[in-house]
Design an enzyme around this catalytic site. Structure first.
Site, PDB file in Angstrom:
ATOM      1  N   ARG A 100      25.057  33.121  33.598  1.00 19.55           N
ATOM      2  CA  ARG A 100      24.935  34.574  33.510  1.00 19.55           C
ATOM      3  C   ARG A 100      24.652  35.200  34.865  1.00 19.55           C
ATOM      4  O   ARG A 100      25.133  36.303  35.166  1.00 19.55           O
ATOM      5  CB  ARG A 100      23.844  34.949  32.490  1.00 19.55           C
ATOM      6  CG  ARG A 100      23.623  36.449  32.300  1.00 19.55           C
ATOM      7  CD  ARG A 100      24.902  37.252  32.176  1.00 19.55           C
ATOM      8  NE  ARG A 100      25.812  36.771  31.140  1.00 19.55           N
ATOM      9  CZ  ARG A 100      27.063  37.161  31.025  1.00 19.55           C
ATOM     10  NH1 ARG A 100      27.590  38.019  31.883  1.00 19.55           N
ATOM     11  NH2 ARG A 100      27.836  36.678  30.067  1.00 19.55           N
ATOM     12  N   LYS A 135      25.290  55.072  47.705  1.00 19.83           N
ATOM     13  CA  LYS A 135      25.216  55.222  46.246  1.00 19.83           C
ATOM     14  C   LYS A 135      25.515  53.870  45.607  1.00 19.83           C
ATOM     15  O   LYS A 135      26.592  53.624  45.067  1.00 19.83           O
ATOM     16  CB  LYS A 135      26.185  56.292  45.766  1.00 19.83           C
ATOM     17  CG  LYS A 135      25.831  57.686  46.277  1.00 19.83           C
ATOM     18  CD  LYS A 135      26.851  58.720  45.843  1.00 19.83           C
ATOM     19  CE  LYS A 135      26.502  60.097  46.386  1.00 19.83           C
ATOM     20  NZ  LYS A 135      27.503  61.124  46.030  1.00 19.83           N
ATOM     21  N   LYS A 167      22.103  64.830  57.787  1.00 24.73           N
ATOM     22  CA  LYS A 167      22.745  65.518  56.676  1.00 24.73           C
ATOM     23  C   LYS A 167      22.141  66.916  56.511  1.00 24.73           C
ATOM     24  O   LYS A 167      21.254  67.306  57.266  1.00 24.73           O
ATOM     25  CB  LYS A 167      22.603  64.679  55.407  1.00 24.73           C
ATOM     26  CG  LYS A 167      23.393  63.365  55.484  1.00 24.73           C
ATOM     27  CD  LYS A 167      23.241  62.548  54.224  1.00 24.73           C
ATOM     28  CE  LYS A 167      23.942  63.158  53.044  1.00 24.73           C
ATOM     29  NZ  LYS A 167      25.416  63.151  53.188  1.00 24.73           N
ATOM     30  N   GLU A 200      26.438  65.814  60.052  1.00 22.81           N
ATOM     31  CA  GLU A 200      27.210  66.545  59.049  1.00 22.81           C
ATOM     32  C   GLU A 200      27.367  67.993  59.502  1.00 22.81           C
ATOM     33  O   GLU A 200      26.435  68.586  60.054  1.00 22.81           O
ATOM     34  CB  GLU A 200      26.459  66.474  57.725  1.00 22.81           C
ATOM     35  CG  GLU A 200      27.159  67.101  56.548  1.00 22.81           C
ATOM     36  CD  GLU A 200      26.367  66.905  55.264  1.00 22.81           C
ATOM     37  OE1 GLU A 200      26.443  65.799  54.699  1.00 22.81           O
ATOM     38  OE2 GLU A 200      25.668  67.842  54.841  1.00 22.81           O
ATOM     39  N   ASP A 222      31.611  68.146  55.637  1.00 25.25           N
ATOM     40  CA  ASP A 222      31.040  68.119  54.293  1.00 25.25           C
ATOM     41  C   ASP A 222      31.691  69.172  53.397  1.00 25.25           C
ATOM     42  O   ASP A 222      31.584  70.373  53.655  1.00 25.25           O
ATOM     43  CB  ASP A 222      29.528  68.361  54.365  1.00 25.25           C
ATOM     44  CG  ASP A 222      28.880  68.342  52.989  1.00 25.25           C
ATOM     45  OD1 ASP A 222      29.212  67.442  52.200  1.00 25.25           O
ATOM     46  OD2 ASP A 222      28.044  69.226  52.708  1.00 25.25           O
TER      47      ASP A 222
END
Length: 285
Positions: A100, A135, A167, A200, A222
């Protein structure tokens, strides 16, 4: 595997073993003799890009160094139902303990690689590369990023430690693009660090602010439209790398790439994937 990835992989595998086996695989302990040997094969059950064979070998060797591993396919191979990736022989208890853990890893990695390949294929013939993001599944980032590479994509930064990425929130807290870039450059000079700076931008005017502050290694556009991106690439004019991010789908990917942008970052490579179905089954051949 990159040398810098190994500590992350080793820690992840140790945690996976502790999480799954705990104080013992009591099902196998109760009914499988300690020295009974067997053989299993990794069978692919869906079309896609296989990834994680290298990690599966590490898992098996960690659980039992006497395992015999017979690799048939390489990471990155396109597979179809019925394809066998590898055979492994050894103590049956060890094989069952590994089952597994390695399937969870390989199924997810193969899903990420398969998703990435869909995006990378859309960029054929262009110089633009598709990038992953942060992410990722907590604790599994290194495997997600390895899978992106296997699928034909490129990696963005590993984490907060290997690139400065200014950012929108950093820029707002710092008092604007120019201040943020100036502070980043001063910080690197003061600390003696040599890591890239990416900034950004939310408008064409922000690009001027970046260069007025001394420039960056890469500028990220962006949530720009395709038309804005084309104008932004022209404005940067090769003075640094360029990247597009935000709301770009597989259907609009090539349109953005045709503007001449160097990179397109896509969170969906790792956070909107479907694991590839496969099984590890006993066999006699």
């Amino acid at each position: 595997m990159k040398a810098e990835y190994k500590p992350f992989v080793d820690e992840l595998i140790e945690l996976a073993i502790k999480e799954d086996i705990g104080d013992g695989d009591h099902t196998s302990l109760c009914c499988i003799p300690a020295e009974q040997h067997g053989r299993m094969r990794l069978l692919c059950k869906q079309e896609g890009i296989i990834a994680g064979i290298e990690i599966a070998r590490i898992v098996l060797e960690r659980l039992d160094p006497e395992m015999q591993f017979e690799q048939i396919l390489e990471d990155g191979a396109r597979v179809k139902p019925g394809d066998v990736a590898f055979y492994v022989s050894g103590r049956e208890r060890s094989l069952l303990q590994a089952e597994r853990i390695l399937l969870n890893i390989m199924q997810r990695m193969s899903g990420v690689a398969t998703q990435t390949a869909l995006y990378a294929d859309r960029l054929e013939g262009l110089h633009t590369k598709v990038l992953d993001t942060r992410k990722t599944t907590p604790g599994m980032r290194v495997l997600d990023k390895m899978a992106v590479k296997i699928g034909g994509g490129e990696n963005h930064r590993m984490g907060l430690f290997d690139m400065i990425l200014l950012k929108d929130n950093h820029i707002d807290f710092a008092g604007g693009v120019r201040n943020a870039v100036l502070k980043a450059r001063e910080y690197l000079a003061a600390t003696g660090r040599n890591i890239p700076i990416e900034c950004e931008v939310r408008s064409l005017e922000d690009i001027d602010e970046v260069f007025a502050a001394g420039g960056a290694d890469r500028i990220m556009f962006d949530n720009f439209t395709v038309e804005m991106t084309r104008a932004a690439v022209k404005k940067v004019d090769g003075r640094c790398e360029t990247e597009s991010s935000g709301g770009i789908t597989i259907d609009t990917l090539r349109q953005y790439a045709e503007t001449g942008v160097d990179f397109i970052s896509v969170g969906a490579l790792t956070h909107q994937i479907k694991s590839l179905d496969m099984s590890l089954k006993a066999c006699s051949e």
